[in-house]
Design a protein around this motif. Sequence first.
Motif, PDB file in Angstrom:
ATOM      1  N   ALA A 196      -3.288  57.808  86.042  1.00 37.05           N
ATOM      2  CA  ALA A 196      -3.970  56.905  85.106  1.00 37.05           C
ATOM      3  C   ALA A 196      -5.058  56.145  85.853  1.00 37.05           C
ATOM      4  O   ALA A 196      -5.146  56.218  87.082  1.00 37.05           O
ATOM      5  N   PHE A 197      -5.857  55.437  85.069  1.00 39.31           N
ATOM      6  CA  PHE A 197      -6.801  54.484  85.643  1.00 39.31           C
ATOM      7  C   PHE A 197      -6.057  53.150  85.725  1.00 39.31           C
ATOM      8  O   PHE A 197      -5.509  52.690  84.725  1.00 39.31           O
ATOM      9  N   TYR A 198      -6.026  52.563  86.909  1.00 35.52           N
ATOM     10  CA  TYR A 198      -5.284  51.330  87.128  1.00 35.52           C
ATOM     11  C   TYR A 198      -6.251  50.151  87.200  1.00 35.52           C
ATOM     12  O   TYR A 198      -7.242  50.187  87.948  1.00 35.52           O
ATOM     13  N   TYR A 199      -5.929  49.112  86.446  1.00 36.87           N
ATOM     14  CA  TYR A 199      -6.778  47.930  86.361  1.00 36.87           C
ATOM     15  C   TYR A 199      -6.034  46.694  86.861  1.00 36.87           C
ATOM     16  O   TYR A 199      -4.860  46.499  86.537  1.00 36.87           O
ATOM     17  N   CYS A 200      -6.748  45.868  87.566  1.00 35.65           N
ATOM     18  CA  CYS A 200      -6.238  44.583  88.009  1.00 35.65           C
ATOM     19  C   CYS A 200      -6.593  43.529  86.954  1.00 35.65           C
ATOM     20  O   CYS A 200      -7.663  43.589  86.338  1.00 35.65           O
ATOM     21  N   ASN A 201      -5.698  42.580  86.777  1.00 35.00           N
ATOM     22  CA  ASN A 201      -5.888  41.516  85.799  1.00 35.00           C
ATOM     23  C   ASN A 201      -5.443  40.203  86.410  1.00 35.00           C
ATOM     24  O   ASN A 201      -4.463  40.169  87.169  1.00 35.00           O
ATOM     25  N   ALA A 202      -6.163  39.125  86.103  1.00 34.76           N
ATOM     26  CA  ALA A 202      -5.769  37.827  86.645  1.00 34.76           C
ATOM     27  C   ALA A 202      -6.188  36.705  85.710  1.00 34.76           C
ATOM     28  O   ALA A 202      -7.243  36.784  85.058  1.00 34.76           O
ATOM     29  N   ASP A 203      -5.360  35.688  85.652  1.00 36.99           N
ATOM     30  CA  ASP A 203      -5.653  34.467  84.904  1.00 36.99           C
ATOM     31  C   ASP A 203      -6.211  33.460  85.915  1.00 36.99           C
ATOM     32  O   ASP A 203      -5.465  32.945  86.742  1.00 36.99           O
ATOM     33  N   VAL A 204      -7.511  33.204  85.817  1.00 34.75           N
ATOM     34  CA  VAL A 204      -8.202  32.451  86.865  1.00 34.75           C
ATOM     35  C   VAL A 204      -8.877  31.216  86.303  1.00 34.75           C
ATOM     36  O   VAL A 204      -9.566  31.283  85.274  1.00 34.75           O
ATOM     37  N   GLY A 205      -8.669  30.116  86.988  1.00 35.38           N
ATOM     38  CA  GLY A 205      -9.421  28.905  86.699  1.00 35.38           C
ATOM     39  C   GLY A 205     -10.579  28.812  87.659  1.00 35.38           C
ATOM     40  O   GLY A 205     -10.394  28.919  88.872  1.00 35.38           O
ATOM     41  N   SER A 206     -11.778  28.657  87.125  1.00 39.77           N
ATOM     42  CA  SER A 206     -12.963  28.663  87.983  1.00 39.77           C
ATOM     43  C   SER A 206     -13.798  27.405  87.800  1.00 39.77           C
ATOM     44  O   SER A 206     -13.759  26.755  86.754  1.00 39.77           O
ATOM     45  N   TYR A 207     -14.549  27.081  88.829  1.00 34.14           N
ATOM     46  CA  TYR A 207     -15.523  25.981  88.791  1.00 34.14           C
ATOM     47  C   TYR A 207     -16.748  26.456  88.020  1.00 34.14           C
ATOM     48  O   TYR A 207     -16.977  27.624  87.847  1.00 34.14           O
ATOM     49  N   PRO A 208     -17.579  25.511  87.562  1.00 35.48           N
ATOM     50  CA  PRO A 208     -17.589  24.077  87.880  1.00 35.48           C
ATOM     51  C   PRO A 208     -16.622  23.275  87.007  1.00 35.48           C
ATOM     52  O   PRO A 208     -16.019  23.815  86.100  1.00 35.48           O
ATOM     53  N   PHE A 229      -9.762  28.109  82.433  1.00 34.15           N
ATOM     54  CA  PHE A 229      -8.965  29.287  82.759  1.00 34.15           C
ATOM     55  C   PHE A 229      -9.272  30.395  81.752  1.00 34.15           C
ATOM     56  O   PHE A 229      -9.321  30.162  80.549  1.00 34.15           O
ATOM     57  N   ARG A 230      -9.459  31.589  82.278  1.00 36.08           N
ATOM     58  CA  ARG A 230      -9.658  32.758  81.421  1.00 36.08           C
ATOM     59  C   ARG A 230      -9.170  33.990  82.152  1.00 36.08           C
ATOM     60  O   ARG A 230      -8.919  33.966  83.365  1.00 36.08           O
ATOM     61  N   GLU A 231      -9.061  35.054  81.384  1.00 37.27           N
ATOM     62  CA  GLU A 231      -8.559  36.314  81.917  1.00 37.27           C
ATOM     63  C   GLU A 231      -9.714  37.159  82.447  1.00 37.27           C
ATOM     64  O   GLU A 231     -10.750  37.291  81.792  1.00 37.27           O
ATOM     65  N   TYR A 232      -9.524  37.716  83.634  1.00 36.72           N
ATOM     66  CA  TYR A 232     -10.514  38.602  84.236  1.00 36.72           C
ATOM     67  C   TYR A 232      -9.909  39.980  84.476  1.00 36.72           C
ATOM     68  O   TYR A 232      -8.692  40.101  84.719  1.00 36.72           O
ATOM     69  N   TRP A 233     -10.775  40.988  84.452  1.00 31.86           N
ATOM     70  CA  TRP A 233     -10.362  42.366  84.711  1.00 31.86           C
ATOM     71  C   TRP A 233     -11.219  42.960  85.819  1.00 31.86           C
ATOM     72  O   TRP A 233     -12.421  42.662  85.925  1.00 31.86           O
TER      73      TRP A 233
END
Length: 122
Positions: free
Chosen positions: A91-103, A108-112
Amino acid sequence: QVQLVESGGGLVQPGGSLRLSCAASGSIFRINAMGWYRQAPGKERELVAAITSGGSTNYADSVKGRFTISRDNAKNTVYLQMNSLKPEDTAFYYCNADVGSYPIPVVFREYWGQGTQVTVSS
């Protein structure tokens, strides 16, 4: 902005092993849960494994006992050690993370990540 970059995919024979890595970079305040998803041709994307910032993990039934998820919070990196690979893990494997970013204020939002191909075949 935040970026997730995966590495470590490839072609492996059944029974073999691979280790995926996913590094987050950018204006990061904090990362909560991180995880790995996969999508095979003609199928929906599914959760493979996830890990909280405190190290609690959960796995899809199909990979329990074969895959191990871990993370290095200092490096903002999550890993997926895949052992005893089967053709159905292809399969194609994807990384996912719930990240809080500046400024400020931190949001917080989800990134792929862009994904990495894992092919298990003899």
